[in-house]
Design an enzyme around this catalytic site. Structure first.
Site, PDB file in Angstrom:
ATOM      1  N   ASP A  84       0.820  -1.209   0.000  1.00 34.90           N
ATOM      2  CA  ASP A  84       0.000   0.000   0.000  1.00 34.90           C
ATOM      3  C   ASP A  84       0.858   1.264   0.000  1.00 34.90           C
ATOM      4  OD1 ASP A  84      -2.395  -1.354  -0.063  1.00 34.90           O
ATOM      5  OD2 ASP A  84      -2.634  -1.391   2.117  1.00 34.90           O
ATOM      6  N   LEU A 141      -8.240   3.940  11.217  1.00 37.26           N
ATOM      7  CA  LEU A 141      -8.905   2.749  11.739  1.00 37.26           C
ATOM      8  C   LEU A 141      -8.300   2.351  13.083  1.00 37.26           C
ATOM      9  CD1 LEU A 141     -10.939   0.444  11.267  1.00 37.26           C
ATOM     10  CD2 LEU A 141      -9.123  -0.787  10.070  1.00 37.26           C
ATOM     11  N   SER A 142      -6.968   2.434  13.190  1.00 39.31           N
ATOM     12  CA  SER A 142      -6.299   2.096  14.448  1.00 39.31           C
ATOM     13  C   SER A 142      -6.690   3.057  15.571  1.00 39.31           C
ATOM     14  CB  SER A 142      -4.780   2.131  14.259  1.00 39.31           C
ATOM     15  OG  SER A 142      -4.370   1.208  13.286  1.00 39.31           O
TER      16      SER A 142
END
Length: 289
Positions: free
Chosen positions: A77, A194-195
């Site tokens: 990514d 998200l974390s």
């Protein structure tokens, strides 16, 4: 919408020679296959050092979009993020071959990449646009730094809590003390945001997510705003504050600095296999039942 693919570019994990060495055989196999299809093949200059053939054009990353109808990125990514930013002015779409960890942006696997790529070259694909964020740092009346991000813009301190004031379209939202703040595109909501407890947003949504990192006031929660919004974040107090984009570049901040974030004018286009499903991808990557 369809693309006449006659010229294809290859970019490996160009900033990491060790990674390029490990993917050398796959890169060479890919380049040979594309040449055998009668395509004009262009290879990024660092990647080209690890492909054992000279039947292709070699160029730097910034010019690849001018020479290609399709850009194939082999890496993770992080590589897709940096290539996407570099080619944001180009109309050439990107397709990713995963040689990283999770691979939210890289759909193809090396064991079947040639079969899947042949389908894409034959017109069997889905196309998806992903938004970018443009941010600038204002110090006094001067703009001293600009960034573009595909995932996120992050404001934080390396050593202690940072105090920030947030406005959206000129309207006061909050003053918060936290480890930092993430301004995320829908693409970036499966990354750092998200974390930090932020929501996952489908990439078709036109929105920006504002996600605090470990806020001192626990009632301060993530909020998403329309992509047309202009967000201004003021550094009230901080030690060793910095702004970074996509986790790949950073710039130091001082108290009083104002960071303006808005949707960039450019978008990048990703190509997926015809069978691609966003929710299948989430299930597989996040180990949902």
């Amino acid at each position: 919408m369809s693309f006449p693919f006659s010229s294809v570019a290859i970019v490996g994990k160009y900033m990491d020679e060790n990674a390029l060495q490990q993917m050398q055989s796959d890169l060479t196999r890919l380049a040979h296959h594309l040449l055998q299809q009668g395509l004009h093949v262009c290879v990024e200059e660092n990647t080209a050092k690890f492909i054992g053939y000279d039947g292709f054009v070699v160029t730097d990353l910034d010019r690849i979009g001018e020479k290609s109808d399709l850009v194939i990125v082999m890496g993770g990514d992080g590589t897709m993020l940096s290539v996407g930013r570099a080619l944001r002015e180009s109309a050439a779409p990107l397709v990713g071959i995963n040689r990283g960890r999770l691979g939210f942006l890289t759909d193809l696997q090396t064991d079947n990449m040639l079969v899947e790529l042949d389908k894409i070259l034959a017109g069997e694909y889905q196309i998806e646009s992903r938004m970018l964020l443009q941010s600038s740092v204002m110090r006094g009346e001067s703009s001293i730094y600009h960034t573009v991000a595909l995932n996120d813009v992050v404001i934080k301190s390396a050593v202690r809590l940072i105090e920030l004031e947030v406005h959206v379209d000129g309207k006061f939202v909050s003053r918060q003390r936290a480890d930092g703040l993430i301004l995320s595109t829908p693409t970036g909501t499966t990354a750092y945001a998200l974390s930090a407890g932020g929501p996952i947003m489908h990439p078709d949504l036109d929105a920006i997510s504002i996600v605090p990192i470990s806020p001192h006031t626990l009632s301060y929660r993530p909020v998403s705003v329309p992509a047309e919004s202009t967000i201004e974040v003021t550094v009230v107090s901080a030690t060793d504050a910095q702004i970074n984009f996509d986790g790949q570049g950073q710039y130091p901040l001082l108290p009083g600095d104002r960071i303006r974030i808005a949707r960039a004018a450019q978008k990048i286009q990703l190509l997926h296999p015809q069978s691609y499903c966003y929710f299948d991808m989430l299930r597989n990557k996040l180990n949902w039942g």
